[in-house]
Design a protein around this motif. Structure first.
Motif, mmCIF file in Angstrom:
data_model
loop_
_atom_site.group_PDB
_atom_site.id
_atom_site.type_symbol
_atom_site.label_atom_id
_atom_site.label_comp_id
_atom_site.label_asym_id
_atom_site.label_seq_id
_atom_site.Cartn_x
_atom_site.Cartn_y
_atom_site.Cartn_z
ATOM 1 N N ASP A 285 -4.709 7.160 -4.722
ATOM 2 C CA ASP A 285 -5.457 7.716 -3.601
ATOM 3 C C ASP A 285 -6.240 6.576 -2.927
ATOM 4 O OD1 ASP A 285 -7.596 7.142 -5.297
ATOM 5 O OD2 ASP A 285 -8.046 9.244 -5.719
ATOM 6 N N GLN A 286 -7.004 6.911 -1.887
ATOM 7 C CA GLN A 286 -7.679 5.863 -1.128
ATOM 8 C C GLN A 286 -8.711 5.117 -1.967
ATOM 9 O OE1 GLN A 286 -6.623 4.982 1.988
ATOM 10 N NE2 GLN A 286 -7.879 3.182 1.552
ATOM 11 N N THR A 287 -9.369 5.800 -2.874
ATOM 12 C CA THR A 287 -10.339 5.129 -3.743
ATOM 13 C C THR A 287 -9.662 4.053 -4.580
ATOM 14 O OG1 THR A 287 -11.746 7.091 -3.848
ATOM 15 C CG2 THR A 287 -12.023 5.457 -5.589
ATOM 16 N N LEU B 52 0.826 -1.208 0.000
ATOM 17 C CA LEU B 52 0.000 0.000 0.000
ATOM 18 C C LEU B 52 0.861 1.259 0.000
ATOM 19 C CD1 LEU B 52 -2.770 -1.051 2.548
ATOM 20 C CD2 LEU B 52 -2.693 -1.379 0.065
ATOM 21 N N THR B 53 1.959 1.225 0.743
ATOM 22 C CA THR B 53 2.870 2.366 0.769
ATOM 23 C C THR B 53 3.467 2.613 -0.617
ATOM 24 O OG1 THR B 53 3.399 1.999 3.103
ATOM 25 C CG2 THR B 53 4.969 3.282 1.813
ATOM 26 N N ALA B 54 3.813 1.529 -1.308
ATOM 27 C CA ALA B 54 4.358 1.675 -2.652
ATOM 28 C C ALA B 54 3.304 2.208 -3.619
ATOM 29 C CB ALA B 54 4.889 0.330 -3.143
ATOM 30 N N ILE C 191 -6.761 2.650 -3.843
ATOM 31 C CA ILE C 191 -6.272 1.629 -2.907
ATOM 32 C C ILE C 191 -7.375 0.634 -2.594
ATOM 33 C CG2 ILE C 191 -5.523 1.242 -0.525
ATOM 34 C CD1 ILE C 191 -3.272 2.316 -2.192
ATOM 35 N N ASP C 192 -8.565 1.143 -2.307
ATOM 36 C CA ASP C 192 -9.693 0.261 -1.998
ATOM 37 C C ASP C 192 -10.035 -0.629 -3.189
ATOM 38 O OD1 ASP C 192 -9.790 1.398 0.499
ATOM 39 O OD2 ASP C 192 -11.672 2.491 0.177
ATOM 40 N N ALA C 193 -9.988 -0.071 -4.397
ATOM 41 C CA ALA C 193 -10.288 -0.861 -5.593
ATOM 42 C C ALA C 193 -9.246 -1.956 -5.795
ATOM 43 C CB ALA C 193 -10.365 0.045 -6.814
ATOM 44 N N TRP C 194 -7.995 -1.616 -5.559
ATOM 45 C CA TRP C 194 -6.914 -2.609 -5.654
ATOM 46 C C TRP C 194 -7.151 -3.745 -4.654
ATOM 47 C CZ3 TRP C 194 -2.322 -3.796 -8.156
ATOM 48 C CH2 TRP C 194 -1.403 -4.594 -7.461
ATOM 49 N N ALA C 195 -7.419 -3.397 -3.408
ATOM 50 C CA ALA C 195 -7.636 -4.415 -2.386
ATOM 51 C C ALA C 195 -8.858 -5.265 -2.714
ATOM 52 C CB ALA C 195 -7.787 -3.756 -1.020
ATOM 53 N N ASP C 196 -9.938 -4.607 -3.146
ATOM 54 C CA ASP C 196 -11.155 -5.338 -3.493
ATOM 55 C C ASP C 196 -10.880 -6.373 -4.585
ATOM 56 O OD1 ASP C 196 -13.716 -6.142 -4.477
ATOM 57 O OD2 ASP C 196 -14.594 -4.261 -3.813
ATOM 58 N N ARG C 197 -10.085 -6.000 -5.559
ATOM 59 C CA ARG C 197 -9.795 -6.916 -6.675
ATOM 60 C C ARG C 197 -9.210 -8.229 -6.182
ATOM 61 N NH1 ARG C 197 -5.729 -5.376 -11.702
ATOM 62 N NH2 ARG C 197 -5.644 -7.465 -12.668
ATOM 63 N N TRP C 198 -8.223 -8.158 -5.311
ATOM 64 C CA TRP C 198 -7.525 -9.374 -4.887
ATOM 65 C C TRP C 198 -8.266 -10.095 -3.771
ATOM 66 C CZ3 TRP C 198 -4.717 -10.249 -8.772
ATOM 67 C CH2 TRP C 198 -4.078 -9.202 -9.448
#
Length: 215
Positions: free
Chosen positions: A122-124, A112-114, A126-133
């Motif tokens: 941005d956080q949106t 997430l830091t990278a 980040i959330d989309a990235w996390a949701d995907r996996w």
């Protein structure tokens, strides 16, 4: 035993659950990843990788949560967190690895830091990235629980699979992923959190937590 961890770390959360299920007494030493405490020379002397958890036990310093879980199972075999048969043990290990290897690493703090620092997410995003996996992993695990579950991920009692799932359910909510999309996983979570070993390991109940207290 001394568990060096961070209250919100999913990997440390796994180890807390396993220690609790095994009835092992342990002290905790907080390593605040937000302040870079994992890069302190004193901690790097324990774990040169600079990650949590690290478990001091029996004159050893153990790292990497899957290795710690296996060590606990081998040295403190009761209650068992792996089934008796080789075929069943392989199934449980595969379910655990689905989370520990294919989902969790893609939404841990380093990644997430990278994403924020190197790619301007941005956080949106980040959330989309996390949701995907998370969603890909949970979709697969939902089907495996349908196949193998009897109240928990595999069979009628907790295993490595549940020890890995429950922290990832907590993490999903942090990224605004709604776990109720997976009814079987949600039912397993409810059954697990009804047990003190899981409830007491919750991040918000840890001594270094700055989260809300849990009733």
């Amino acid at each position: 035993m001394i568990l060096h961890g961070y209250w919100r770390s999913g990997a440390a959360y796994r180890v807390r659950i396993a220690l609790n299920l095994k009835g092992v007494a342990y002290a905790q030493h907080g390593v605040d990843l937000r302040t870079g405490a994992q890069r302190d020379p004193a901690f790097l002397a324990r774990n040169p990788q600079g990650l949590v958890p690290a478990l001091e036990a029996d004159g050893l310093i153990l790292t990497q949560s899957p290795a710690i879980l296996e060590w606990l199972e081998e040295t403190r075999p009761e209650p068992a967190l792996l089934p008796r048969g080789a075929d069943e043990r392989a199934q449980v290990r595969a379910m655990a690895a689905l989370i520990a290897c294919d989902v969790h690493p893609l939404n841990n703090l380093r990644v997430l830091t990278a994403l924020r620092g190197d790619f301007g997410a941005d956080q949106t995003r980040i959330d989309a990235w996390a949701d995907r996996w998370i969603s890909a992993g949970f979709d697969a695990l939902e089907r495996l629980v349908e196949r193998h579950g009897e109240g928990f991920c595999f069979g009628p009692s907790p295993t490595f699979a549940d020890v890995n799932l429950i922290p990832q359910m907590y993490s999903a909510r942090r990224f605004n992923v709604d776990p109720t999309r997976w009814p079987r996983l949600s039912a397993v979570e409810a059954a697990a959190l009804a047990l003190p070993a899981f409830a007491d390991a919750h991040p918000d109940r840890q001594p270094d937590s700055d989260g809300p207290p849990q009733g």
